[in-house]
Design a protein around this motif. Structure first.
Motif, short mmCIF file in Angstrom:
data_model
loop_
_atom_site.label_atom_id
_atom_site.label_comp_id
_atom_site.label_asym_id
_atom_site.label_seq_id
_atom_site.Cartn_x
_atom_site.Cartn_y
_atom_site.Cartn_z
N THR A 298 96.92 75.14 -14.09
CA THR A 298 95.99 76.39 -13.86
C THR A 298 96.33 77.71 -13.31
N LYS A 299 97.74 77.86 -13.01
CA LYS A 299 98.36 79.29 -12.30
C LYS A 299 97.55 79.32 -11.26
N THR A 300 97.12 78.45 -10.32
CA THR A 300 96.49 78.60 -9.05
C THR A 300 97.37 78.28 -8.03
N THR A 301 96.98 78.83 -6.72
CA THR A 301 97.71 78.43 -5.31
C THR A 301 96.78 77.99 -4.48
N TYR A 302 97.43 77.00 -3.37
CA TYR A 302 96.30 76.45 -2.32
C TYR A 302 97.08 76.63 -1.06
N LEU A 303 96.38 76.87 -0.01
CA LEU A 303 96.93 76.71 1.31
C LEU A 303 95.90 75.66 2.06
N ASP A 304 96.40 74.47 2.46
CA ASP A 304 95.43 73.53 2.97
C ASP A 304 95.33 73.59 4.07
N ASN A 327 80.56 77.77 5.44
CA ASN A 327 79.72 77.22 6.24
C ASN A 327 79.92 76.77 7.44
N ASN A 328 80.73 77.84 8.27
CA ASN A 328 81.15 77.28 9.49
C ASN A 328 82.08 76.24 9.54
N LYS A 329 82.61 76.15 8.68
CA LYS A 329 83.83 75.01 8.55
C LYS A 329 85.19 75.36 7.95
N LEU A 330 86.18 75.18 8.61
CA LEU A 330 87.36 75.65 7.83
C LEU A 330 87.58 75.20 6.67
N SER A 331 88.17 76.07 5.65
CA SER A 331 88.53 75.45 4.34
C SER A 331 89.76 76.08 3.94
N GLY A 332 90.34 75.62 2.88
CA GLY A 332 91.74 76.09 2.38
C GLY A 332 91.64 77.39 1.64
N ILE A 333 92.55 77.87 1.35
CA ILE A 333 92.74 79.48 0.91
C ILE A 333 93.31 79.04 -0.63
N GLU A 334 92.25 79.48 -1.88
CA GLU A 334 92.62 79.39 -2.79
C GLU A 334 93.33 80.73 -3.52
N ILE A 342 102.17 86.32 -5.62
CA ILE A 342 100.99 85.38 -5.20
C ILE A 342 99.98 86.16 -4.72
N SER A 343 98.64 85.85 -4.87
CA SER A 343 97.67 86.71 -4.34
C SER A 343 96.26 85.74 -4.27
N TRP A 344 95.56 86.23 -3.40
CA TRP A 344 94.27 85.68 -3.14
C TRP A 344 93.09 86.75 -2.67
N GLU A 345 91.85 86.52 -3.07
CA GLU A 345 90.93 87.57 -2.68
C GLU A 345 89.84 87.08 -1.63
N GLY A 346 89.29 87.90 -0.74
CA GLY A 346 88.28 87.45 0.08
C GLY A 346 88.67 87.41 1.48
N ASP A 347 87.81 87.05 2.43
CA ASP A 347 88.35 86.85 3.88
C ASP A 347 89.01 85.62 4.05
N TRP A 348 89.98 85.88 5.12
CA TRP A 348 90.64 84.86 5.67
C TRP A 348 91.28 85.17 6.88
N TYR A 349 91.47 83.83 7.81
CA TYR A 349 91.51 83.98 9.36
C TYR A 349 92.73 83.29 9.79
N ALA A 350 92.97 83.80 11.15
CA ALA A 350 94.10 82.95 11.94
C ALA A 350 93.09 82.55 12.99
N TYR A 351 93.17 81.06 12.95
CA TYR A 351 92.41 80.36 13.77
C TYR A 351 93.13 79.15 14.88
N LYS A 360 91.22 88.53 11.51
CA LYS A 360 90.29 88.54 10.38
C LYS A 360 90.91 89.34 9.47
N PHE A 361 91.31 88.79 8.15
CA PHE A 361 92.06 89.74 7.07
C PHE A 361 91.10 89.70 5.69
N LYS A 362 91.65 90.51 4.92
CA LYS A 362 91.00 90.66 3.50
C LYS A 362 92.14 90.83 2.47
N ASP A 363 91.98 89.96 1.64
CA ASP A 363 92.91 89.75 0.43
C ASP A 363 94.15 89.72 0.92
#
Length: 423
Positions: A298-304, A327-334, A342-351, A360-363
């Motif tokens: 699918t030419k996708t990437t994932y951070l578990d 929903n207040n739960k940690l989730s992977g980055i697609e 390599i790229s992804w969109e949306g908000d992501w975090y260091a936790y 708190k990061f964006k894209d």
């Protein structure tokens, strides 16, 4: 703007009590406009990259990274990523700053672009003379800045000027060039004084530094992302500042880590990142790498989210995850990949569990020096397990060349993976 590092490393930014005394500009205009300059620099620093550093006593022979074997003789050998250091003058005391920059080829013949020196938006244009072993920087405009209402009609644009020491002060020389030497060992250096000065206010500056040293870096990937600004209490604001950092990337056809039960788990094809968020130049020790899983179909990437790394900061040791939150739960980055990006969109975090969300990061876009499209069949190779070499890894997924008796290790031969105790 406070980067995620500054909230935790505030003490490290304070000037050292033993730092060498600063040589400051004594020009009357500079003194009268200092508050205006500081006001603009605070806003300007919001876009600085790797701008967290530890103040140290100035040492004339500051060590740098292991150099290349010889001076560059052509543009192909010169362009690339460099680690740099210089002595930064400040009203709080002199400080040595370390960070990363790039040298790229310009549009004109023998033109080079030194990008991100001190500020991410700064690009110094120079002319390289390989026969003479020099890069020459003429006085030049760096950034266009808005007019300050306190100084109507005065250009606040930032320029590169040379400087000279006169008595106990530094004075601009707006007609002098700056020379960077291409040393025989592959490093670059300059004995000149660099001034990022204000066009309409002689003697006023954003940054003054000297003793520039550059060495080829091991970094081979560039990351671009946004980070949400924070207020004085550390609350995230809706505004985002853009950053450019550098990291080390490696492409592997298989990567073994322990799963949540401590059993070996082969993530398959990954691109691993070292120094992705926590850079070696930011007085932070982090145990990497961070594996980005590559999905060919699918030419996708994932951070578990089960993969955590260790970060040791001045305020303590942390287990850190890079993740999204749903929903207040940690989730992977697609994300996705195309060619060398390599790229992804949306908000992501260091936790961290004992620190909460502290970044708190964006894209994000990560530019590699290799193309993933060139390895489309990497997972389709038929493996001869019986004749394949045997490899050992500890339970943290790190390679072990000679496992000791009694040690639990992960044994891999071909595509067969098992957890054993060494006898």
């Amino acid at each position: 703007m406070k980067k995620l590092y500054t909230a935790i490393l505030a003490a490290s930014v304070a000037a050292s009590a033993t730092a060498a005394p600063a040589r400051v500009l004594t020009n009357e205009t500079a003194v009268n406009t200092q508050s205006a300059i500081y006001k603009m620099e605070r806003a300007f620093n919001a876009k600085a990259t790797n701008d967290v550093f530890k103040a140290v006593e100035r040492i004339a022979d500051t060590t740098v990274k292991a150099p290349a074997k010889a001076a560059a003789t052509n543009m192909g050998e010169l362009i690339g990523v460099y680690d740099y250091s210089f002595y930064l003058y400040s009203n709080a005391g002199g400080q040595t700053l370390n960070s990363t920059t790039t040298i790229a080829a310009g549009e004109e013949e023998n033109e080079v672009l030194i990008q991100g020196m001190r500020y991410v938006d700064v690009t110094l244009k120079g002319t390289v003379d390989f026969a003479a072993g020099t890069i020459t920087l003429t006085p030049q405009e760096l950034l266009t800045m808005p007019e300050d209402p306190d100084y109507p009609g005065k250009s606040m644009d930032i320029w590169l000027y040379a400087g000279k020491i006169v008595g106990t002060s530094i004075q601009e020389d707006r007609n002098a060039n700056i020379t960077i030497k291409l040393n025989a060992d592959g490093t670059l250096s300059s004995e000149d004084i660099f001034i990022y000065g204000v066009e309409g206010l002689p003697g006023a500056s954003y940054a003054v530094f000297e003793d520039l040293k550059m060495a080829p870096s091991e970094y081979n990937a560039k990351a671009e992302y946004g980070e949400y600004d924070t207020d004085d209490k550390g609350n995230f604001l809706p505004t985002v500042s853009e950053y450019v950092t550098y990291c080390m990337a490696e492409h592997l056809d298989s990567y073994i880590v322990p799963d949540e039960q401590g059993k070996p788990d082969d993530l398959g094809e990954v691109v691993t990142l070292d120094d992705f968020i926590f850079s070696k130049n930011q007085a932070i020790t982090a145990t990497y790498p961070l594996p980005i899983i590559i999905e060919r179909d699918t030419k996708t990437t994932y951070l578990d989210t089960f993969y955590w790394f260790d970060a040791s900061l001045q305020s303590g040791d942390y287990r850190v995850a890079v993740c999204t939150i749903i929903n207040n739960k940690l989730s992977g980055i697609e994300g996705s990949f195309a060619g060398s990006t390599i790229s992804w969109e949306g908000d992501w975090y260091a936790y961290a569990p004992n620190a909460g969300i502290f970044g708190k990061f964006k894209d994000c876009k990560i530019y590699l020096q290799f193309s993933l499209d060139d390895n489309a069949g990497i997972n389709d190779v038929v493996v001869d397990n019986e004749n394949a070499p045997v490899e050992y890894f500890n339970l943290q997924g790190m390679r072990v060349n000679e496992p000791a008796a009694g040690q639990f290790v992960i044994r891999r031969q071909g595509n067969k993976v098992e957890k054993i105790i060494v006898k």
